[in-house]
Design an enzyme around this catalytic site. Structure first.
Site, PDB file in Angstrom:
ATOM      1  N   LYS A  33       0.852  -1.178   0.000  1.00 24.17           N
ATOM      2  CA  LYS A  33       0.000   0.000   0.000  1.00 24.17           C
ATOM      3  C   LYS A  33       0.887   1.226   0.000  1.00 24.17           C
ATOM      4  CE  LYS A  33      -3.831   2.308   0.325  1.00 24.17           C
ATOM      5  NZ  LYS A  33      -3.407   3.030  -0.916  1.00 24.17           N
TER       6      LYS A  33
ATOM      7  N   LYS B 140       5.603   3.284   8.285  1.00 21.41           N
ATOM      8  CA  LYS B 140       4.470   4.184   8.474  1.00 21.41           C
ATOM      9  C   LYS B 140       3.157   3.385   8.515  1.00 21.41           C
ATOM     10  CE  LYS B 140       4.315   7.385   5.349  1.00 21.41           C
ATOM     11  NZ  LYS B 140       3.984   8.275   4.194  1.00 21.41           N
TER      12      LYS B 140
ATOM     13  N   LYS C  70       5.354   1.744  -3.107  1.00 21.38           N
ATOM     14  CA  LYS C  70       5.327   3.110  -3.651  1.00 21.38           C
ATOM     15  C   LYS C  70       5.574   3.025  -5.147  1.00 21.38           C
ATOM     16  CE  LYS C  70       4.973   7.394  -2.155  1.00 21.38           C
ATOM     17  NZ  LYS C  70       4.395   7.903  -0.902  1.00 21.38           N
TER      18      LYS C  70
ATOM     19  N   ASP D 120       0.022  10.761  -4.452  1.00 26.36           N
ATOM     20  CA  ASP D 120       1.159  11.370  -3.747  1.00 26.36           C
ATOM     21  C   ASP D 120       1.404  12.659  -4.537  1.00 26.36           C
ATOM     22  OD1 ASP D 120       3.361  10.481  -1.576  1.00 26.36           O
ATOM     23  OD2 ASP D 120       4.398  11.573  -3.143  1.00 26.36           O
TER      24      ASP D 120
ATOM     25  N   ASN E 209      -2.095  19.637  -1.554  1.00 24.06           N
ATOM     26  CA  ASN E 209      -3.134  18.958  -0.775  1.00 24.06           C
ATOM     27  C   ASN E 209      -2.793  18.836   0.714  1.00 24.06           C
ATOM     28  OD1 ASN E 209      -3.658  15.825   0.184  1.00 24.06           O
ATOM     29  ND2 ASN E 209      -5.473  16.849  -0.617  1.00 24.06           N
TER      30      ASN E 209
END
Ligand code: GLU
Length: 448
Positions: free
Chosen positions: A90, A114, A126, A166, A241
Site C-alpha cells: 500500500k 508508516k 510506492k 502522492d 493537498n
C-alpha cells in the site's frame, strides 16, 4: 562490527548511487539498536534486517504517451513492492520530473514502517513516474495515466497492491487510472486504488486526511508537553493537498499559519492563512502554475523569492509539507538560532539525518514524518474497508477514526520508548514501534 552496521554497509555496497534510500535505511536501522541488541541471535539467523532492506519486487516500465500536438514521449514508470508482511502493498504514486529508482525506494521503505504504525493491515509500496504534470492539459494527463495503467494493472489488486496519490497525483489522476484499470480488467474492484472520487467509492475526509492527521498528531505531542495549538504560530512549506489540510485544521483549532511555499519562494501572511485563503490554495493547485506568488498577489502579502521559510521566519512550530530534504543542516542551525522549539515533519523525510541530529541535540522536539503524515494512508485503509463493506461512512465517523488512529500512533511510540527505557525521542520511538510489528510478522511467516 554490529549487526546493524554490517547490514548498512552491505546495503550501501549493493545500492550505489541511491543516497535517499541510504539516508532512510541509516536513519531507521541505527535507531533500532535497542530492539536489535535484545534479540540479535534470532534476528540474525532469520536475516530480518537483510530482508527488510531488500524490496520484495521492483518493477520498472516504459510509459509512452502522446501530447496534444501529436508529439510522442517516453517516461519511466515504477512500482516498488517493498514488504507485505502485514498486509497488501500500500502506498501512493508520485508524478514528478525528478522521480527515480532511489526516490521510489526511499519512499517505499518509509511506507512500510508508516503503514505498520497505523495499526491497519497494510504492507509498504510506492510507485510513480518522472512524468512532469506541470503545464500539462487534462487530456495529456489522461493519456499518460492510461498508458501508465496499461502496464501497472498486472501488478496490482485489492488484496495484492493498492496504489493511491502522492505528489502530482490527486483525484483527477486516480479517476483516470481507475477508469482504465476497469476497462482492462473488466470488473468493478474499486478497492484497487484509494483517493477515489466520492461517486465511485472514495472516502469522505481522504483529501483532508494527511493534513488533519498531522495536526491531530501534533496535538498529542503538545498535550504530552502540557500545551495545545491555540494561539501558536506555524511556518508551513508547500501549498498542495497536504499543506491545505493542515492549514484548514490548524486555523480551525486557533493556530496561525504564517507561511506557505512553492518552487518560486515563500509567502508571509501575518494575519494567518484561514477561511477563503485556505480555499484559494485549492484554486492555486488546480491552476497547474505551481507558483505560490499568486497568493501574495491576490491577498497583498509579502512574497520572498527563491527562499524557504526555514530559518527566515520565527514561529512556534515548523511544518514542512513540500518534499524530501528541504531542511538541511544550515536550516537547522538557523532554526535553533531563531529559537523554534518544534519540528512537525509532514512531507516524507523532509529533514536530513545531520539536521535531525543537530536539532535533537539542541533541544528541538522533532516529530518524524512516518508518524505525523500517516493519517493519509490510514484513511486510505479506511477507504479500503468501506469498499470491502460496500458502504460509505459519514465524514464525522471517518474523522473520529482518524483521530483515534493518530492518538494510537502516539501511544505506540510512547510504549516503545517505555519498553526500552528511553526519553521522549519520537524519531526513535516511531522506528522501534513500526519495526516491531513488521519483524514479528516476518518471523512468524518463516523464510520467504
Ligand atoms: N502518498 C501518501 C503517503 O505518503 C498516501 C499513500 C496512500 O494513501 O496509500 O503516505
Amino acid at each position: 562490527m554490529s549487526y546493524i552496521q554490517e547490514v548498512i554497509e552491505q546495503t550501501e555496497q549493493k545500492n550505489p548511487g541511491q543516497p535517499q534510500f541510504m539516508q532512510t535505511v541509516k536513519e531507521v536501522l541505527t535507531s533500532l539498536a535497542p530492539a536489535v541488541e535484545q534479540n540479535e541471535a534470532k534476528l540474525r539467523k532469520n536475516v530480518i534486517l537483510e530482508r527488510m532492506v531488500e524490496p520484495d519486487r521492483q518493477i520498472i516500465f516504459r510509459v509512452p504517451w502522446m501530447d496534444d500536438k501529436g508529439v510522442y514521449h517516453v517516461n519511466r514508470g515504477f512500482r516498488i513492492q517493498f514488504n507485505n508482511a502485514i498486509g497488501p502493498y500500500k502506498g501512493g504514486l508520485r508524478f514528478q520530473k525528478d522521480v527515480n529508482l532511489d526516490t521510489m525506494k526511499f519512499l517505499a521503505f518509509e511506507q512500510t514502517f508508516k503503514n505498520s504504525l497505523t495499526s491497519l493491515p497494510m504492507g509498504g509500496g510506492k510507485g510513480g513516474s518522472d512524468f512532469d504534470p506541470v503545464g500539462k492539459s487534462d487530456d495529456e494527463v489522461m493519456r499518460f495515466c492510461q498508458s501508465f495503467m496499461t502496464e501497472l494493472y498486472r501488478h496490482i489488486g485489492k488484496d495484492m497492491d493498492v496504489p493511491a496519490g502522492d505528489m502530482g497525483v490527486g483525484g483527477r489522476e486516480i479517476g483516470y487510472l481507475f477508469g482504465w484499470y476497469k476497462k482492462i480488467v473488466g470488473d468493478y474492484s474499486n478497492g484497487v486504488l484509494t483517493g477515489k472520487g466520492l461517486s465511485y467509492g472514495g472516502s469522505l475526509i481522504r483529501p483532508e486526511a494527511t493534513g488533519f492527521g498531522a495536526t491531530y498528531f501534533l496535538e498529542e505531542v503538545l498535550k504530552h508537553e502540557g500545551e495545545n495549538i491555540k494561539g501558536k504560530t506555524f511556518a508551513l512549506s508547500g501549498f498542495g493537498n497536504v499543506a491545505w489540510g493542515a492549514a484548514k485544521k490548524i486555523s480551525e483549532l486557533g493556530g496561525k499559519v504564517l507561511t506557505l511555499s512553492g518552487p518560486d519562494g515563500y509567502i508571509y501572511d501575518p494575519d494567518g492563512v484561514s477561511g477563503e485563503k485556505v480555499d484559494y490554495m485549492l484554486e492555486m493547485r488546480a491552476s497547474n502554475r505551481n507558483k505560490v506568488k499568486d497568493y501574495a498577489d491576490k491577498f497583498g502579502v509579502q512574497f520572498v523569492e527563491g527562499k524557504k521559510p526555514w530559518g527566515n521566519v520565527k514561529a512556534d512550530i515548523y511544518m514542512p509539507c513540500a518534499r524530501q530534504n528541504e531542511i538541511l543542516l544550515e536550516d537547522a542551525e538557523a532554526m535553533v538560532k531563531l529559537g523554534v522549539p518544534v519540528l512537525n515533519e509532514v512531507s516524507n523525510m523532509p529533514t536530513t539525518n545531520e539536521a535531525i541530529a543537530f536539532l535533537q541535540s539542541h533541544g528541538v522536539l522533532v516529530a518524524p514524518s512516518k508518524a505525523v503524515n500517516a493519517g493519509g494512508v490510514a484513511t486510505s485503509g479506511l477507504e479500503m474497508s468501506q469498499n470491502s463493506e460496500r458502504l460509505s461512512w459519514s465524514a464525522a465517523e471517518v474523522d473520529e477514526k482518524l483521530k483515534g488512529i493518530m492518538a494510537g500512533i502516539h501511544n505506540q511510540i510512547c510504549d516503545a520508548l517505555h519498553t526500552y527505557g528511553m526519553d521522549y525521542n519520537l524519531v526513535a520511538g516511531a522506528n522501534l514501534a513500526g519495526f516491531k510489528k513488521v519483524a514479528d510478522a516476518m518471523l512468524a511467516q518463516g523464510l520467504y
